[in-house]
Each structure stands twice: as C-alpha cells, then as structure tokens.
Scaffold this active site. Sequence first.
Site, short mmCIF file in Angstrom:
data_model
loop_
_atom_site.label_atom_id
_atom_site.label_comp_id
_atom_site.label_asym_id
_atom_site.label_seq_id
_atom_site.Cartn_x
_atom_site.Cartn_y
_atom_site.Cartn_z
N TRP A 102 0.83 -1.20 0.00
CA TRP A 102 0.00 0.00 0.00
C TRP A 102 0.86 1.25 0.00
O TRP A 102 0.49 2.27 -0.60
CB TRP A 102 -0.99 -0.02 1.15
CG TRP A 102 -2.02 -1.09 0.94
CD1 TRP A 102 -2.13 -2.28 1.61
CD2 TRP A 102 -3.03 -1.11 -0.08
NE1 TRP A 102 -3.16 -3.02 1.09
CE2 TRP A 102 -3.72 -2.34 0.06
CE3 TRP A 102 -3.42 -0.22 -1.06
CZ2 TRP A 102 -4.79 -2.68 -0.78
CZ3 TRP A 102 -4.47 -0.56 -1.90
CH2 TRP A 102 -5.15 -1.77 -1.75
N ASP A 175 -2.04 7.03 6.01
CA ASP A 175 -3.12 6.18 5.53
C ASP A 175 -3.44 5.21 6.67
O ASP A 175 -2.67 4.31 6.96
CB ASP A 175 -2.69 5.43 4.28
CG ASP A 175 -3.73 4.43 3.78
OD1 ASP A 175 -4.78 4.26 4.44
OD2 ASP A 175 -3.47 3.79 2.74
N LYS A 199 -13.01 -1.26 6.70
CA LYS A 199 -12.32 -2.16 7.63
C LYS A 199 -12.97 -2.05 9.02
O LYS A 199 -13.58 -3.01 9.49
CB LYS A 199 -10.85 -1.79 7.75
CG LYS A 199 -10.16 -1.42 6.44
CD LYS A 199 -9.86 -2.61 5.57
CE LYS A 199 -8.96 -2.21 4.40
NZ LYS A 199 -8.62 -3.32 3.53
#
Length: 363
Positions: A102, A175, A199
């Site tokens: 990511w 993030d 999430k």
Amino acid sequence: MTRVYNFSAGPAALPEPVLTQAAEEMLDWQGSGMSVMEMSHRGPQFTSIMADAIARLRNLLQVPAGYEVLFMQGGALGENAVVPMNLLGGKTSIDFIDTGEWSKKSMLEAAKYAQVNVAASAADGGYTRVPPLQSWRLDPQAAYVHICSNETIGGVEYSFTPDASHLGEVPLVADMSSNILSQPLDVSQYGLIYAGAQKNIGPAGLTIVIVRADLLGHALPFTPTAFNYQVVAANGSMYNTPPTYAIYIAGLVFKWIDEQGGLPAIAARNAEKAALLYDALERSGLFVTRVARDSRSRMNVTFHLRDDALTAPFLAGAQARGMVQLKGHRVVGGVRASIYNAMPLAGVQTLVAWMAEFEALHG
C-alpha cells in the site's frame, strides 16, 4: 440463520448489533417513512444523521479544535492522488516510508504530482518490519511525510508515532484505512489522516479525512473542486452528494464503539485477540509468521505453513468450520486473518483451535 466468522481484509465484518439495527430501520428510519437510502442529503433527517456521525467520530478520536473532519468518496486509493493535490502547495517533493504494497501504491500515484523521496524502506527485509526511526532520511523541505500505519497485505503495523522531534515542521500524513479506531490515537501528531471505511468503520464507499485547518487552501490549480479539502470543509462535506447510507452505517458503528467502552476498551479487546493468535503461532512447529515482533499488526495477522502444499487443505478445513476469507493476498500467499474490531474473540479462538487440530494431523 448461521453467520460465519468472516476474516476478510475488506470489505470486512460489521458488528452484528449494527446490522440488526440497520435491518430494522431499512424501510422506515425512526418514523420518517423512508429508508436512509431514499432521503435527501439536505433534508433534516439525513443532516441529523450526518451531524451525529461527525460528532461521534470527533469524540471517539478526541479530535482537537483546529482540525476538520471530512466525509468523502474515492477510497484510500483516491486519496493517494487527492492528498498531494491538496498539500503540495509550492512544494515539489514528498517523503515516503515504504513498508509494503500500500505504501508503494501511494508512492506510484504521488509521483504523478511531485518528486517522491523514499526516506526509508523495508524492502530489503522483505517488508517484515517498520524501518526504525534512526534509519529515516527526511527532507526538511518536503511537503509532508507519508506513512501507511498498517499494511494489510504484509501484516506490518507501526508500534510508534513519529512526532515533531523527528519530523520538524514537516506534517505527518497517514493512511490509516485498516487500523483507525482500533485504539486511542493522538490526532495532534498528524497533519492529515485518511482512511477508507471498509475495515473498522462501515461499508465501502465512504472515505474519512481528518486534516489540520492550516493545511487547507493550498490545493494545486487543477484539483477537482469536489476533492478540494477547503471546499469540502466549507460545505460541511456536502459540496456533492455524500455517500449517505455508508455515513449512516458509520454512525451506528461509532455508537457501537461507544457502547463497548470506547477506544480503550476496543484496544484491550484487539490486543487480547492478537496475542491469542500470535502466541499460537509462536508455539507452533507447522505455522510461522515472518513479521518482526515489534511490527506485528493487531488487525491483519499473516502467516504461512512450513509446507505450502498444506495451505489449501488448511483453508478448506477452516471454511468447513465456518471460517471464511482466510486466504493470504496473492502477492504474499499463505494465510491472513483480519481481526478488526467487529471480529469477536470467539472467532479467533475457533481459528486457534483449528490450527491446533490441523497441526496434530499434519505436524
């Protein structure tokens, strides 16, 4: 009705009380005669839902004055472009800490708008730990320093927060898509936090941005108006139609967290679940995790079987026992157990019991 233990990395399991309330209110939200999905986003019913969700989120995270909370769209991948568009201003470079897949996606997107400096990378070690602070080579002229606080694919999570003593005047951007709301957080250490909702917050489609007010107003000229943080903030996250139903579910999740005892209680529960699973891995002769102890994620526990040929039968047996979405990401393979806030302790206990049973058969 039988519900499985859903170990998906995202979209992930939601708390059952949230799903139950949403089902009860599907056709008629609190006597309005409408579903939330049917409401005008500017009508009194939805504006009250929006205000309550923002207030609950601010309270949970103890967001200081001087920070804006924005509800946006586009997910974390979208923010990989939106953040540099908004924060570069007159700067030309961004520092990144590379901890996995990511982080790499964030760097690739940011490179379209600025020079990307890899201030530290975990690539040499196979992305098994967060690079120690003393190895970071930061540029004091960078627009900001970007981290991914939890890498869902590799199962690597920061156990520390870089602060001004390390970063100087350069803002920290994170993030936090996969570990936001998993424990208390000092928002004041960050210039900007962003997170996809799917999430620990709610369904896919909502993106949370928490940004320090002094960082607004520096958007590049070609920034789309709907993604200009200053415009979004000035319009109460309603410059365009917001993802109304996702915001409604997020508000229910925030309420559920409050009812569990807030983030301290959630953090204790998450620590218990993670410790149970990592302790089982430490004792095992068949299962192994490659992530360094000081960087092990509490949200995404990644591991392998010493004989990879046993991975498929292990996953099949798990599914037969009501545990789904345990297959590791295609980049790293193996097994990944995502144990976000909504995963009950019983789910992890069931997984650990199956691991012990499988090892007795194949160890």
